[in-house]
Motif scaffolding. Structure first.
Motif, mmCIF file in Angstrom:
data_model
loop_
_atom_site.group_PDB
_atom_site.id
_atom_site.type_symbol
_atom_site.label_atom_id
_atom_site.label_comp_id
_atom_site.label_asym_id
_atom_site.label_seq_id
_atom_site.Cartn_x
_atom_site.Cartn_y
_atom_site.Cartn_z
ATOM 1 N N GLY A 1 78.453 20.614 128.187
ATOM 2 C CA GLY A 1 78.212 19.415 127.534
ATOM 3 C C GLY A 1 77.363 19.544 126.501
ATOM 4 O O GLY A 1 76.621 18.561 126.049
ATOM 5 N N LEU A 2 75.875 19.856 127.092
ATOM 6 C CA LEU A 2 74.799 20.645 126.417
ATOM 7 C C LEU A 2 74.962 20.900 125.170
ATOM 8 O O LEU A 2 74.515 20.857 123.831
ATOM 9 N N GLY A 3 75.820 21.579 124.568
ATOM 10 C CA GLY A 3 76.665 22.328 123.849
ATOM 11 C C GLY A 3 77.096 21.599 122.703
ATOM 12 O O GLY A 3 77.520 20.812 121.852
ATOM 13 N N ILE A 4 77.638 20.228 123.435
ATOM 14 C CA ILE A 4 78.255 18.689 122.775
ATOM 15 C C ILE A 4 77.352 18.561 121.956
ATOM 16 O O ILE A 4 77.334 17.824 120.967
ATOM 17 N N LEU A 5 76.377 18.166 123.131
ATOM 18 C CA LEU A 5 75.045 17.094 122.436
ATOM 19 C C LEU A 5 73.887 17.516 120.963
ATOM 20 O O LEU A 5 74.022 16.973 120.801
ATOM 21 N N ASP B 1 67.152 17.363 131.416
ATOM 22 C CA ASP B 1 66.664 16.912 132.639
ATOM 23 C C ASP B 1 67.620 17.107 133.724
ATOM 24 O O ASP B 1 66.987 17.118 134.902
ATOM 25 N N THR B 2 67.989 15.697 133.886
ATOM 26 C CA THR B 2 69.533 15.832 134.604
ATOM 27 C C THR B 2 70.325 17.405 135.285
ATOM 28 O O THR B 2 70.096 17.707 136.210
ATOM 29 N N SER B 3 70.025 18.166 133.664
ATOM 30 C CA SER B 3 70.885 19.187 133.611
ATOM 31 C C SER B 3 69.503 19.922 134.723
ATOM 32 O O SER B 3 70.369 21.154 135.507
ATOM 33 N N LYS B 4 69.100 20.342 134.201
ATOM 34 C CA LYS B 4 67.638 21.719 133.504
ATOM 35 C C LYS B 4 66.986 20.905 136.234
ATOM 36 O O LYS B 4 66.762 21.598 136.778
ATOM 37 N N ASN B 5 67.187 19.446 135.708
ATOM 38 C CA ASN B 5 66.273 20.114 137.796
ATOM 39 C C ASN B 5 67.423 19.604 138.689
ATOM 40 O O ASN B 5 66.875 19.955 139.752
ATOM 41 N N ALA B 6 68.891 19.695 138.336
ATOM 42 C CA ALA B 6 69.546 19.332 139.199
ATOM 43 C C ALA B 6 69.495 21.464 139.694
ATOM 44 O O ALA B 6 70.041 21.196 140.804
ATOM 45 N N ALA C 1 65.605 21.604 119.500
ATOM 46 C CA ALA C 1 64.875 22.423 120.502
ATOM 47 C C ALA C 1 64.928 22.356 121.759
ATOM 48 O O ALA C 1 65.060 22.892 122.730
ATOM 49 N N ARG C 2 64.622 21.066 121.754
ATOM 50 C CA ARG C 2 64.599 20.625 123.613
ATOM 51 C C ARG C 2 66.343 20.575 124.519
ATOM 52 O O ARG C 2 66.223 21.907 125.102
ATOM 53 N N VAL C 3 67.654 20.946 123.542
ATOM 54 C CA VAL C 3 68.687 21.091 123.725
ATOM 55 C C VAL C 3 68.772 22.701 124.049
ATOM 56 O O VAL C 3 69.008 23.074 125.408
ATOM 57 N N ALA C 4 68.207 23.163 122.954
ATOM 58 C CA ALA C 4 68.488 24.349 123.112
ATOM 59 C C ALA C 4 67.598 25.045 124.172
ATOM 60 O O ALA C 4 67.796 26.149 124.598
ATOM 61 N N LYS C 5 66.109 24.693 124.161
ATOM 62 C CA LYS C 5 65.926 25.436 125.805
ATOM 63 C C LYS C 5 65.950 25.239 127.440
ATOM 64 O O LYS C 5 66.178 25.707 127.998
ATOM 65 N N THR C 6 66.937 23.911 126.856
ATOM 66 C CA THR C 6 67.413 23.514 128.611
ATOM 67 C C THR C 6 68.298 24.837 128.845
ATOM 68 O O THR C 6 69.149 25.110 130.081
ATOM 69 N N ILE C 7 69.639 24.874 127.516
ATOM 70 C CA ILE C 7 70.845 25.613 127.241
ATOM 71 C C ILE C 7 70.363 26.886 128.086
ATOM 72 O O ILE C 7 70.789 27.710 129.051
ATOM 73 N N ALA C 8 69.183 27.541 127.394
ATOM 74 C CA ALA C 8 68.491 29.391 127.269
ATOM 75 C C ALA C 8 68.149 28.903 128.977
ATOM 76 O O ALA C 8 67.815 29.634 128.839
#
Length: 174
Positions: free
Chosen positions: A17-21, A63-68, A92-99
């Motif tokens: 989903g973050l890749g789609i984002l 937030d939803t993904s990483k905090n879960a 950058a935020r999306v990339a950091k979350t995926i990482a």
């Protein structure tokens, strides 16, 4: 019959989903450039006055993904300041979350289906078992924000459609 693990129904789903984002944000950047639109107009766009901006929607999906994962494991989710003001900042935020999500291993979520998770947001408060938290709160919330990004961009003339939302099927985890 093999059952799905908490890992399988969370981490790969969030990463996809973050890749789609991320792809949406690339399309937004290209649209702004091609149409001589200030990218800030897209970053600050919202569907209704009482809804979050595009930036806020991206932040909440992150937030939803990483905090879960943080709530369901002993891992500490990275803190992010919600100070993104450009499409590049949001990328950058999306990339950091995926990482972060890519560091999570299936064993990190082993047994998390029975872990108690308490949520408290203004007047809303509830405690759920991990599986109910993931299936009835986290995943719907994540996809709400992803869908809202889609809708904001579509409303602003960015050429995104259903196939963009569904993503490439080579991204589907096995």
């Amino acid at each position: 019959m093999q059952s799905l693990s908490m890992y399988q129904i969370s981490v790969p789903v969030f990463v996809r989903g973050l890749g789609i984002l991320a792809a949406y944000l690339e399309k937004a950047e290209a649209h702004a450039k091609a149409n001589n639109i200030d990218p800030a107009e897209l970053v600050n766009a919202r569907l209704a006055p009482d809804m979050l901006t595009l930036a806020g929607q991206v932040q909440r999906a992150s937030d939803t993904s990483k905090n879960a994962i943080g709530r369901l494991s002993s891992l500490e989710a990275p803190r992010m300041e919600d100070n993104e003001v450009t499409l590049a900042d949001l990328q950058a935020r999306v990339a950091k979350t995926i990482a972060f999500l890519e560091t999570v291993k299936p064993e990190d979520l082993a047994g998390s289906e029975t872990r108690e998770v308490t949520l408290s947001f203004s007047k809303f408060k509830t405690t759920l078992k991990g599986d109910a938290y993931l299936l009835t709160f986290t995943l719907p919330n994540f996809f709400f924000h992803l869908t809202t990004v889609h809708d904001i961009l579509r409303n602003k003339g960015v050429a995104v459609g259903k196939i963009d939302y569904l993503g490439h099927f080579d991204m589907v985890p096995v």
